[in-house]
Design an enzyme around this catalytic site. Structure first.
Site, PDB file in Angstrom:
ATOM      1  N   HIS A 132       0.868  -1.174   0.000  1.00  9.30           N
ATOM      2  CA  HIS A 132       0.000   0.000   0.000  1.00  9.30           C
ATOM      3  C   HIS A 132       0.912   1.233   0.000  1.00  9.30           C
ATOM      4  O   HIS A 132       2.011   1.190   0.544  1.00  9.30           O
ATOM      5  CB  HIS A 132      -0.838  -0.049   1.287  1.00  9.30           C
ATOM      6  N   ASP A 209       3.198  -4.349   8.148  1.00 11.81           N
ATOM      7  CA  ASP A 209       1.962  -3.587   8.016  1.00 11.81           C
ATOM      8  C   ASP A 209       0.796  -4.576   8.153  1.00 11.81           C
ATOM      9  O   ASP A 209       0.492  -5.344   7.245  1.00 11.81           O
ATOM     10  CB  ASP A 209       1.965  -2.911   6.637  1.00 11.81           C
ATOM     11  N   GLN A 212      -4.465  -4.999   7.089  1.00 11.59           N
ATOM     12  CA  GLN A 212      -5.509  -5.896   6.568  1.00 11.59           C
ATOM     13  C   GLN A 212      -5.561  -7.228   7.315  1.00 11.59           C
ATOM     14  O   GLN A 212      -6.434  -8.054   7.040  1.00 11.59           O
ATOM     15  CB  GLN A 212      -5.284  -6.173   5.077  1.00 11.59           C
ATOM     16  N   LYS A 235     -10.265  -0.699  10.474  1.00 15.85           N
ATOM     17  CA  LYS A 235     -10.411  -1.857   9.595  1.00 15.85           C
ATOM     18  C   LYS A 235     -10.755  -3.116  10.397  1.00 15.85           C
ATOM     19  O   LYS A 235     -10.821  -4.212   9.862  1.00 15.85           O
ATOM     20  CB  LYS A 235      -9.125  -2.079   8.791  1.00 15.85           C
ATOM     21  N   CYS A 377      -4.620   2.491  -3.833  1.00 19.58           N
ATOM     22  CA  CYS A 377      -3.406   2.964  -3.144  1.00 19.58           C
ATOM     23  C   CYS A 377      -2.266   1.974  -3.300  1.00 19.58           C
ATOM     24  O   CYS A 377      -1.472   1.767  -2.372  1.00 19.58           O
ATOM     25  CB  CYS A 377      -3.671   3.235  -1.662  1.00 19.58           C
TER      26      CYS A 377
HETATM   27  N1  PMP Z   1      -1.704  -0.664   4.721  1.00 16.73           N
HETATM   28  C1  PMP Z   1      -2.678  -1.376   4.159  1.00 16.73           C
HETATM   29  C2  PMP Z   1      -2.382  -2.767   3.687  1.00 16.73           C
HETATM   30  C3  PMP Z   1      -3.949  -0.831   4.019  1.00 16.73           C
HETATM   31  O1  PMP Z   1      -4.913  -1.548   3.470  1.00 16.73           O
HETATM   32  C4  PMP Z   1      -4.180   0.478   4.479  1.00 16.73           C
HETATM   33  C5  PMP Z   1      -5.543   1.128   4.351  1.00 16.73           C
HETATM   34  N2  PMP Z   1      -6.170   0.906   3.140  1.00 16.73           N
HETATM   35  C6  PMP Z   1      -3.126   1.170   5.077  1.00 16.73           C
HETATM   36  C7  PMP Z   1      -1.912   0.571   5.181  1.00 16.73           C
HETATM   37  C8  PMP Z   1      -3.314   2.564   5.600  1.00 16.73           C
HETATM   38  O2  PMP Z   1      -4.206   2.568   6.646  1.00 16.73           O
HETATM   39  P1  PMP Z   1      -4.747   3.941   7.251  1.00 16.73           P
HETATM   40  O3  PMP Z   1      -5.300   4.705   6.086  1.00 16.73           O
HETATM   41  O4  PMP Z   1      -5.809   3.528   8.215  1.00 16.73           O
HETATM   42  O5  PMP Z   1      -3.607   4.635   7.884  1.00 16.73           O
END
Ligand code: PMP
Length: 566
Positions: A132, A209, A212, A235, A377
């Site tokens: 991401h 990270d 998910q 999430k 993203c």
């Molecule tokens: N890493 C992953 C794998 C994500 O799916 C996301 C959110 N889509 C993020 C990081 C970023 O999370 P946040 O926008 O809540 O900071």
């Protein structure tokens, strides 16, 4: 411990329950909702919603600062939540749990408070191809600041980190290895144990990270032995604006905070300088999201019982949903998965032949189905897979087999070539003079009720766009900020009137271009700048669906027109 029941689980979510009418044809805006965008954010159960209300209505006070009772109560709940997170991920020490705004901020802290101070020119940061942006951009910034180099771990054909490549990519030069536990596009559980072990073998720092992962897996940071693990509450059925940075105490202690302010200090003096507070507070400058943190504890209480080993019902149900959806979609001829094989969690990414992702997603929205289209993203992943973007269905345990069947049926309808023709508007818009055209469009939309009918009209209008010659599609004409590609060119005549021509690969954008042009073509720069596009879209009944946000590209189109009309 309560065993998992899909029906009872769903009943906990007021938003989902209130939109239980998806079988009814959606003719009047949002009369039904099938929410398949859970990887972006999950809905919230009642106990999470209630807990925010209770905090604000019964014990709202700032934490850690005051000696009064209200503050003590808030502080107690706030710190109790920290301990809950510690247990939830199996951290050794409560000081290792730092509150942040979300996974993004957590990664930025590691990049700026640690990596920036220790990386040397030429040293390497290893990321994975499916990251991401939140786990790419902070590293690119720090690489720029330090002269470090980013290297990328490739994927297997099934979308997992290719562990056969670990030895060649992670070397003595590697200082950081940062990768997702589960990709937000591919839904694969990455072999992070091997990645962490490899990072360790070269003394590199591992950053996982888990954004998910946490809603689907039991995570134990001590047995993973990662250096950092990050995630967001929203999430995993929790509130937005709260996240966690887990880090090994010894590393966190060695780090200098990159944000200063109240709460993160021990002493501040104009003459003696500042000394920082102890962990975890030294990274928590300013008043935190107290209500969010307290509500987050409720989402952990809600979710944890379902993640434990003895209660297989939750993950079995999630598996059942993903398999059903994957198999049903696979039967549609035009559907192409972006990588092969059933995902490990309910995140299914695909494209459909001959249809723009954006058009498919907006068409499904007219049936009350929320799925995502675009790059999610993860632009480098799109580049890696050689696609412009894709569609993503992401499921949660409150979704049902019936919803999946409804979605698949609607998708088939959308993909029928004659769908638009069959559901054609009764009235043809004749594009004549400019002012007439504007009036015709306003009159047409005044008679058109509901988002699905309006959407259809936009798609039909798109057919009337006089399209920009393909040879003129270049960086100069490209509109940046549009989810789909769009190109725009302007010409000015002797009277100073502007004529715009444009094109897009998405039908919906072509339709919007016709609508925008009917208002702004053949006008002077002054008239263009004075035209109230918001008012126009409100008149058309489109503003609530197509508010000029970056997502639908409308704002980008209007801004480019204004920029060209100087
Ligand atoms: N890493 C992953 C794998 C994500 O799916 C996301 C959110 N889509 C993020 C990081 C970023 O999370 P946040 O926008 O809540 O900071």
């Amino acid at each position: 411990m309560s065993l998992f029941s899909a029906i009872k689980f769903r009943q906990q979510f007021p938003l989902i329950e209130s939109f239980n009418t998806y079988e009814v044809e959606n003719t009047n805006g949002l009369s039904g909702l099938v929410y398949f965008d859970n990887a972006a954010t999950t809905q919230k159960p009642q106990q999470v919603i209630d807990s925010q209300n209770i905090y604000y209505s019964q014990y709202n006070a700032n934490v850690h600062r005051a000696s009064h009772q209200l503050s003590s109560k808030a502080t107690f709940a706030f710190e109790k939540a920290r301990n809950k997170v510690r247990n939830f991920i199996g951290a050794n020490n409560i000081k290792e749990i730092i509150w942040t705004k979300g996974a993004t901020e957590s990664i930025n802290i590691v990049a700026q408070s640690l990596a920036r101070n220790i990386l040397k020119r030429g040293e390497e940061i290893v990321l994975c191809a499916s990251e991401h942006h939140a786990n790419i951009v902070p590293w690119q910034i720090v690489a720029e600041q330090t002269g470090a180099v980013i290297k990328v771990l490739p994927l297997t054909v099934n979308g997992y980190i290719d562990i056969t490549q670990l030895d060649s990519v992670i070397t003595e030069k590697t200082r950081f290895v940062a990768c997702a536990h589960i990709s937000n596009v591919l839904g694969r559980i990455n072999p992070i144990e091997q990645v962490i072990a490899k990072a360790k073998s070269v003394d590199a720092i591992s950053v996982i990270d888990g954004a998910q992962a946490v809603a689907h897996l039991t995570v134990d940071v001590q047995s993973l032995d990662c250096d950092f693990y990050v995630f967001s509450a929203h999430k995993m059925y929790g509130p937005t604006g709260v996240g966690v940075l887990y880090g090994k105490k010894v590393l966190l202690e060695s780090m200098t905070p990159y944000q200063g302010g109240g709460e993160m200090i021990k002493t501040v003096s104009f003459t003696q300088g500042t000394s920082f507070n102890s962990l975890p507070f030294k990274f928590e400058a300013g008043t935190p999201n107290i209500a969010g943190v307290i509500a987050f504890a409720q989402s952990i209480d809600f979710l944890s019982p379902f993640l434990v080993d003895e209660n297989k019902g939750y993950s079995r149900y999630e598996d059942k949903l993903v398999k059903h959806c994957y198999q049903a979609l696979a039967k549609i001829e035009q559907v192409k998965y972006i990588v092969e094989g059933t995902p490990d969690i309910g995140v299914i990414a695909f494209t459909v032949a001959d249809h723009h992702n954006h058009d498919v997603a907006t068409s499904l929205d007219t049936f009350g189905i929320a799925i995502r289209s675009g790059h999610h993203c993860a632009m480098p992943l799109m580049e890696y897979l050689n696609i412009d973007g894709c569609l993503r269905v992401s499921l949660a345990a409150y979704n049902t087999i019936a919803e999946i069947d409804y979605f698949v049926d609607c998708l088939k309808k959308v993909l029928l070539d004659d769908y638009l023709v069959k559901n054609n508007a009764k009235e043809e818009i004749i594009l004549t003079s400019q002012s007439q055209e504007l009036e015709n469009i306003i009159a047409l939309f005044a008679k058109t009720k509901g988002w699905d009918s309006r959407h259809r009209e936009i798609m039909l209008l798109g057919k009337k766009l006089i399209r920009l010659d393909k040879t003129l599609r270049d960086d100069k004409t490209l509109i940046s900020g549009c989810e789909s590609y769009a190109w725009l060119k302007s010409e000015q005549d002797a009277q100073g009137l502007y004529t715009f021509t444009a094109d897009s690969d998405a039908k919906i954008i072509r339709g919007l271009l016709v609508i925008v042009f009917s208002a702004l073509n053949n006008k002077t720069a002054l008239q263009i700048h004075k035209f109230d596009i918001n008012d126009y879209f409100t008149k058309l009944g489109l503003l609530q669906h197509l508010s000029p946000s970056r997502g639908n590209g409308l704002l980008a189109i209007v801004e480019k027109i204004k920029m060209l009309a100087k």
